[in-house]
Design a protein around this motif. Structure first.
Motif, mmCIF file in Angstrom:
data_model
loop_
_atom_site.group_PDB
_atom_site.id
_atom_site.type_symbol
_atom_site.label_atom_id
_atom_site.label_comp_id
_atom_site.label_asym_id
_atom_site.label_seq_id
_atom_site.Cartn_x
_atom_site.Cartn_y
_atom_site.Cartn_z
ATOM 1 N N GLU A 195 0.835 -1.190 0.000
ATOM 2 C CA GLU A 195 0.000 0.000 0.000
ATOM 3 C C GLU A 195 0.875 1.247 0.000
ATOM 4 O O GLU A 195 1.977 1.258 0.558
ATOM 5 C CB GLU A 195 -0.896 0.027 1.242
ATOM 6 C CG GLU A 195 -2.087 -0.906 1.169
ATOM 7 C CD GLU A 195 -3.155 -0.431 0.197
ATOM 8 O OE1 GLU A 195 -3.217 0.789 -0.082
ATOM 9 O OE2 GLU A 195 -3.915 -1.277 -0.290
ATOM 10 N N GLU A 196 0.357 2.292 -0.656
ATOM 11 C CA GLU A 196 1.039 3.577 -0.604
ATOM 12 C C GLU A 196 1.002 4.089 0.838
ATOM 13 O O GLU A 196 -0.070 4.297 1.407
ATOM 14 C CB GLU A 196 0.345 4.584 -1.525
ATOM 15 C CG GLU A 196 0.439 4.256 -3.006
ATOM 16 C CD GLU A 196 1.832 4.491 -3.553
ATOM 17 O OE1 GLU A 196 2.597 5.236 -2.913
ATOM 18 O OE2 GLU A 196 2.167 3.910 -4.607
ATOM 19 N N ASN A 197 2.178 4.280 1.417
ATOM 20 C CA ASN A 197 2.266 4.649 2.835
ATOM 21 C C ASN A 197 2.981 5.983 2.949
ATOM 22 O O ASN A 197 4.112 6.076 3.434
ATOM 23 C CB ASN A 197 3.012 3.553 3.610
ATOM 24 C CG ASN A 197 2.821 3.673 5.118
ATOM 25 O OD1 ASN A 197 2.219 4.628 5.608
ATOM 26 N ND2 ASN A 197 3.345 2.712 5.851
ATOM 27 N N TRP A 198 2.315 7.033 2.510
ATOM 28 C CA TRP A 198 2.945 8.348 2.432
ATOM 29 C C TRP A 198 3.282 8.910 3.805
ATOM 30 O O TRP A 198 4.172 9.749 3.923
ATOM 31 C CB TRP A 198 2.010 9.321 1.702
ATOM 32 C CG TRP A 198 1.790 8.973 0.263
ATOM 33 C CD1 TRP A 198 2.400 7.977 -0.442
ATOM 34 C CD2 TRP A 198 0.901 9.623 -0.653
ATOM 35 N NE1 TRP A 198 1.949 7.953 -1.741
ATOM 36 C CE2 TRP A 198 1.027 8.963 -1.901
ATOM 37 C CE3 TRP A 198 0.016 10.691 -0.553
ATOM 38 C CZ2 TRP A 198 0.312 9.334 -3.027
ATOM 39 C CZ3 TRP A 198 -0.701 11.076 -1.677
ATOM 40 C CH2 TRP A 198 -0.548 10.402 -2.894
ATOM 41 N N LEU A 199 2.552 8.455 4.817
ATOM 42 C CA LEU A 199 2.775 9.006 6.165
ATOM 43 C C LEU A 199 3.525 8.034 7.071
ATOM 44 O O LEU A 199 3.651 8.283 8.268
ATOM 45 C CB LEU A 199 1.431 9.380 6.795
ATOM 46 C CG LEU A 199 0.637 10.459 6.043
ATOM 47 C CD1 LEU A 199 -0.733 10.655 6.670
ATOM 48 C CD2 LEU A 199 1.403 11.767 6.020
ATOM 49 N N GLY A 200 4.004 6.925 6.492
ATOM 50 C CA GLY A 200 4.806 5.984 7.258
ATOM 51 C C GLY A 200 4.060 5.334 8.404
ATOM 52 O O GLY A 200 4.636 5.110 9.471
ATOM 53 N N ARG A 201 2.794 4.982 8.209
ATOM 54 C CA ARG A 201 1.990 4.424 9.279
ATOM 55 C C ARG A 201 2.291 2.939 9.482
ATOM 56 O O ARG A 201 2.269 2.156 8.526
ATOM 57 C CB ARG A 201 0.495 4.592 8.995
ATOM 58 C CG ARG A 201 0.008 6.017 8.961
ATOM 59 C CD ARG A 201 0.373 6.773 10.217
ATOM 60 N NE ARG A 201 -0.087 6.071 11.416
ATOM 61 C CZ ARG A 201 0.326 6.384 12.642
ATOM 62 N NH1 ARG A 201 1.225 7.343 12.824
ATOM 63 N NH2 ARG A 201 -0.152 5.731 13.677
ATOM 64 N N PRO A 202 2.555 2.513 10.725
ATOM 65 C CA PRO A 202 2.815 1.088 10.981
ATOM 66 C C PRO A 202 1.589 0.214 10.721
ATOM 67 O O PRO A 202 1.731 -0.974 10.441
ATOM 68 C CB PRO A 202 3.217 1.063 12.458
ATOM 69 C CG PRO A 202 2.650 2.315 13.045
ATOM 70 C CD PRO A 202 2.688 3.327 11.948
ATOM 71 N N GLU A 203 0.377 0.795 10.814
ATOM 72 C CA GLU A 203 -0.829 -0.001 10.557
ATOM 73 C C GLU A 203 -0.854 -0.509 9.112
ATOM 74 O O GLU A 203 -1.318 -1.624 8.850
ATOM 75 C CB GLU A 203 -2.090 0.822 10.826
ATOM 76 C CG GLU A 203 -2.239 1.303 12.267
ATOM 77 C CD GLU A 203 -1.585 2.664 12.497
ATOM 78 O OE1 GLU A 203 -1.818 3.237 13.573
ATOM 79 O OE2 GLU A 203 -0.861 3.136 11.595
ATOM 80 N N LEU A 204 -0.361 0.316 8.183
ATOM 81 C CA LEU A 204 -0.309 -0.134 6.794
ATOM 82 C C LEU A 204 0.718 -1.238 6.623
ATOM 83 O O LEU A 204 0.533 -2.153 5.805
ATOM 84 C CB LEU A 204 -0.015 1.042 5.868
ATOM 85 C CG LEU A 204 -1.199 1.950 5.553
ATOM 86 C CD1 LEU A 204 -0.768 3.154 4.725
ATOM 87 C CD2 LEU A 204 -2.299 1.183 4.816
ATOM 88 N N ASP A 205 1.803 -1.172 7.369
ATOM 89 C CA ASP A 205 2.785 -2.264 7.317
ATOM 90 C C ASP A 205 2.157 -3.560 7.825
ATOM 91 O O ASP A 205 2.393 -4.638 7.261
ATOM 92 C CB ASP A 205 4.013 -1.909 8.157
ATOM 93 C CG ASP A 205 4.792 -0.734 7.591
ATOM 94 O OD1 ASP A 205 4.689 -0.498 6.372
ATOM 95 O OD2 ASP A 205 5.482 -0.047 8.367
#
Length: 904
Positions: free
Chosen positions: A539-549
């Protein structure tokens, strides 16, 4: 209905419970009705002929080898040519023109005479059977056509056709009145295919629409007895005017300056005066295409500013606190205050209305209105102006027509629809509309099954707490909205910091879209998590969120597990996933944003080889989804359903929290009309609401704060001093809502998770281009039916010179070669279709000639790929009410939901 369940405990069973109420969707016709189209004798002949073809193929191999040896030892050129010709005929399975000459060619080889004679006898038998098939098929197709035309007059089928396709209904009337004169064959066949399609829709599917599928309500009750819900199957009609038709009348009223003068005008709700400027939310409408079969007006919104002036401030003061003034009075006030002429004042008012600073009150269609047409009639009558009273009287006829419509016979319904269209056109013409426009679908009709179903909760509760909960654990990996919710969470923290608070939600939403979200949506709109070869795209993770990881990892883990399960049981007809493993894979997402995730599931019980199954057709996150669109059908139930659903929702809310509906603004489609099912409703700037004032939560009353302990962005009400959980109860997809409402739903448990367990698991087609997929289940829950995917160009086609029997046999041969059952659902994907498109599946009975003809026409319309899926439950294990295909819609909730944020 009792569903047995394996009581083996899961490793870490989640705390999920069954909702008290469920919905049933009952097919409009008994499933057995479609048997009138079947050609069982022809299908049997075809199978016998295919058996004979298989025997011929078995004989051809050894015979060909024997002839090859004979040819190699034969020095006579003439004899060799005869033997070569015979060998080619055996290889291709074609009957020699002169069988006796074929026998004479091997007369000198006694060991070949017997095999050749046997092959010729079988081949001649095949020709005889093909001629018999042609005769039998012609007889059964003629009988099927007679049966189909008889069924075309069945009120249960015809009532749905009258709503779905009034033009087809009129064609059927015309065809019935030809006094024996045959219609053009091409037109007749086109009408015939349409009837087949609607017949299958009414008898083989559960898609609520008019009389095609009725809806019913049920309650889980441990005192209930009996194997089936105790519910009648005689549906009752509930019809309402398409709200688009109302919008056209309202537009005509507002377009006339004289009538507009009598209408009350108010400030745009939520308008705020800042130093030097006025801030408000402006709505603008894009009119839908009335010529399309299904269309609605779309609403967009945006935050706007206007420089303050003395006149604007005075106008705002005049209309403060929701005060309404008639347009004519306001124009007179402007003339008195500015000394401008009447025309200039009217132009000024028109500009303010167009900009959205002012709104005409009472003309918007509220989603909670029980009957929008009656609501408009009553509003006009209360104006007491001659034109308004006259218009109210004119609207009385459409109201009466709709009331009568529900109880009339087919002829009466047809006349009523005609007169309704005429009456509405006359209303528009009376209002001065030059080219009256009305939507093609003029009436929305739903049908309710009388009574209330009751089923014991025990087995369903065990299912909800075990196997179904395991599926729910991995549903977030398919949720199309979850990455957007995570992105909003990250934006809030970036803007306000951990533990931060935002009191100006309108400004936050505007900044979120301008600074990040619009570009994010544009960049990710066409992206898919997996490429065709199964490679994962994070996923595009522009804000560096760990939830997306965590989301990325869960998706990869699930795909790896499914791939491993397929490899371990390569070639199996069914793949079984371990529910405990699914819990482990989805465990990192379970408590995301507090973990409160109410779910709705559309399921069908079925009987598998090893015991009962529950087939999962679709899952949706949210509240009261099974009922919201259909609540108007239960207003006359005893006791009414809506108050009970609202009470159940209140009880399901986490401690310290309340549910509040985000409506999506005025209703532009009947799909969003429903009763009030939550105690509170969020009223956004620019919107109005008909719910009691105590139930309204204006956006100005709400603020956002970050709960550090739970790492959640929480919506709270100042007046209630409670967390507010926004929910959406409409059937229009949330992505089609205005910007502000769509953004608020990023704080909602509403989700959209199309479950595709094969996503990211590539498959290699066989030699004939067919990709087979086995059935997939987790415990008792079937996640995916067996399927066969094929390019449309590889399907049997009717060639020049083919008889009906040749073409019919070709389909049976293809189906047999690839192991497809006779009864299927086919999803036809158009060539060059956009990713994410979800065409509707169509029922196919391969033993019915007319069914295959309808499929052929569907494919000929530009198909790219066709996916066939097994019918499960099938004919022999159909758990239906009174022989009707039946689907159940159940809800599940956390047993111990996360507490709401009691304080900041």
């Amino acid at each position: 209905m009792t569903i047995l369940h394996d009581t083996t405990a899961l490793a870490v069973p989640p705390a999920r419970q069954l909702g008290r109420y469920f919905a049933v969707r009952v097919g409009g016709l008994p499933y057995g009705t479609v048997s009138v189209l079947a050609c069982p004798r022809a299908a049997g002949h075809a199978q016998a002929l295919l058996d004979l073809e298989a025997e011929l193929s078995d004989l051809a191999g050894p015979l060909g080898d024997l002839l090859h040896q004979i040819i190699g030892a034969d020095d006579d050129n003439l004899s060799r040519r005869r033997l070569l010709a015979l060998r080619r005929q055996v290889f291709h399975g074609t009957m020699p023109t002169d069988p006796q000459a074929a026998l004479a060619a091997v007369a000198a080889h006694p060991d070949a005479i017997g095999p050749v004679r046997e092959w010729l006898a079988r081949r001649e038998q095949a020709d005889v059977q093909l001629r018999e098939l042609d005769t039998v098929l012609a007889d059964e197709v003629a009988a099927a056509r007679d049966g189909l035309w008889r069924l075309s007059g069945d009120p249960r089928l015809r009532a749905g056709i009258q709503i779905a396709s009034p033009a087809l209904d009129e064609q059927l009337v015309a065809l019935a009145g030809r006094d024996g004169a045959p219609p053009p064959a091409k037109k007749l066949r086109r009408v015939e295919r349409s009837i087949v399609s609607y017949l299958y829709r009414a008898a083989c599917k559960t898609s609520p629409f008019s009389s095609f599928t009725a809806v019913g309500a049920g309650v889980f009750d441990d005192t209930a007895t009996g194997p089936e819900p105790s519910i009648a199957t005689s549906p009752r009609s509930y019809a309402r005017l398409n709200v688009v038709a109302l919008a056209r009348i309202v537009d005509a009223v507002c377009a006339d300056p004289g009538r507009r003068g009598d209408l009350p005008v108010v400030l745009s709700p939520g308008l705020r005066q800042d130093p030097g400027r006025v801030r408000y939310v402006r709505h603008w409408v894009t009119t839908g295409d009335d010529s399309a079969a299904v269309s609605f007006d779309s609403i967009q919104d945006g935050l706007f500013y206007l420089r303050r002036s003395g006149l604007l401030d005075a106008l705002t003061a005049l209309l403060t606190d929701g005060r309404a003034v008639r347009c004519a009075e306001l124009s007179a006030w402007l003339q008195e205050r500015t000394a401008a002429g009447p025309q200039r004042c009217e132009e000024y008012l028109s500009i303010l209305l167009r900009l959205g600073i002012l709104q005409l009150a009472g003309l918007t269609i509220d989603v909670h209105a029980p009957d929008p047409l009656t609501q408009l009639r009553d509003f006009l009558a209360e104006l007491r102006e001659p034109w308004a009273v006259d218009l109210a009287h004119r609207l009385a006829e459409p109201i009466a027509l709709l009331t009568a419509f529900r109880d009339e016979d087919l002829a009466g319904r047809r006349l009523t629809l005609r007169r309704l269209r005429e009456a509405l056109r006359e209303v528009q013409a009376e209002l001065g509309t030059q080219d009256a426009s009305l939507p093609q679908s003029l009436v929305y009709e739903d049908c309710r099954v009388p009574g209330e179903a009751a089923m014991p909760a025990g087995s369903w509760q065990r299912l909800a707490a075990t196997d179904l909960a395991a599926v729910e654990a991995v549903l977030p990996t398919f949720d199309l909205t979850l990455p957007h919710r995570i992105t909003f969470h990250g934006f809030f923290l970036a803007r306000y910091g951990a533990g931060g608070r935002c009191d100006d939600l309108l400004r936050l939403v505007e900044d979120f879209h301008e600074d990040l979200y619009d570009q994010y949506v544009s960049s990710t709109a066409e992206l898919r998590p997996f490429t065709e070869d199964g490679t994962y795209r994070p996923e595009e993770n522009w804000l560096g969120r760990p939830e997306l990881d965590r989301l990325d990892q869960a998706r990869k883990d699930l795909v790896a597990y499914v791939r491993g399960a397929v490899q371990a049981d390569a070639g199996a007809a069914e793949i079984r996933l371990d529910p405990a493993r699914l819990h482990t894979i989805g465990g990192g997402l379970r408590d995301l944003f507090g973990g409160f995730r109410p779910q709705s599931h559309l399921v069908q019980p079925a009987q598998g080889p090893a015991g009962p199954l529950v087939v999962l057709n679709q899952s949706l996150g949210g509240l009261s989804f099974p009922f919201s669109r259909f609540t108007h059908c239960f207003d006359d139930a005893t006791p009414p359903l809506s108050p009970r659903l609202r009470t159940a929702a209140t009880e399901a809310a986490p401690p310290g929290a309340v549910f509040a509906e985000v409506t999506g603004g005025p209703a532009t489609t009947n799909l969003n009309l429903h009763a009030q099912l939550t105690d509170y409703v969020v009223v956004c700037p620019g919107d109005s609401s008909v719910v009691p004032p105590a139930a309204r939560l204006p956006l100005d009353d709400l603020y956002l704060c970050h709960d550090i302990g739970a790492d959640r962005v929480v919506l709270r009400s100042r007046r209630l001093d409670r967390e507010v959980i926004p929910v959406y109860l409409g059937y229009l997809v949330p992505m089609a809502l205005p910007q502000l409402h769509r953004t608020l739903l990023l704080l909602s448990p509403t989700s959209l998770a199309p479950l595709d367990i094969w996503r990211g698991v590539p498959a290699t087609p066989d030699a004939d281009g067919v990709t087979r997929r086995p059935r997939v289940r987790a415990g008792q829950v079937v996640l995916s039916r067996r399927s066969w995917s094929v390019d449309a160009s590889a399907l049997p086609v009717r060639r020049d010179g083919d008889t009906d029997a040749d073409w019919f046999l070709g389909w049976q041969r293809w189906r047999r070669a690839h192991g497809l059952p006779a009864e299927l659902f086919a999803t036809v994907h158009p060539a060059g279709g956009r990713a994410g498109q979800r065409p509707k599946p169509q029922y196919v009975d391969c033993s019915a000639y007319l069914s295959l003809v309808a499929l052929e026409a569907l494919i000929a319309g530009g198909a790219g790929r066709v996916v066939f899926r097994e019918m499960l439950p099938g004919r022999d294990d159909l758990h239906g009410i009174g022989g009707h295909v039946t689907e159940y819609v159940i809800e599940t909730f956390p047993i111990a939901p996360t507490s709401g944020a009691d304080r900041d």
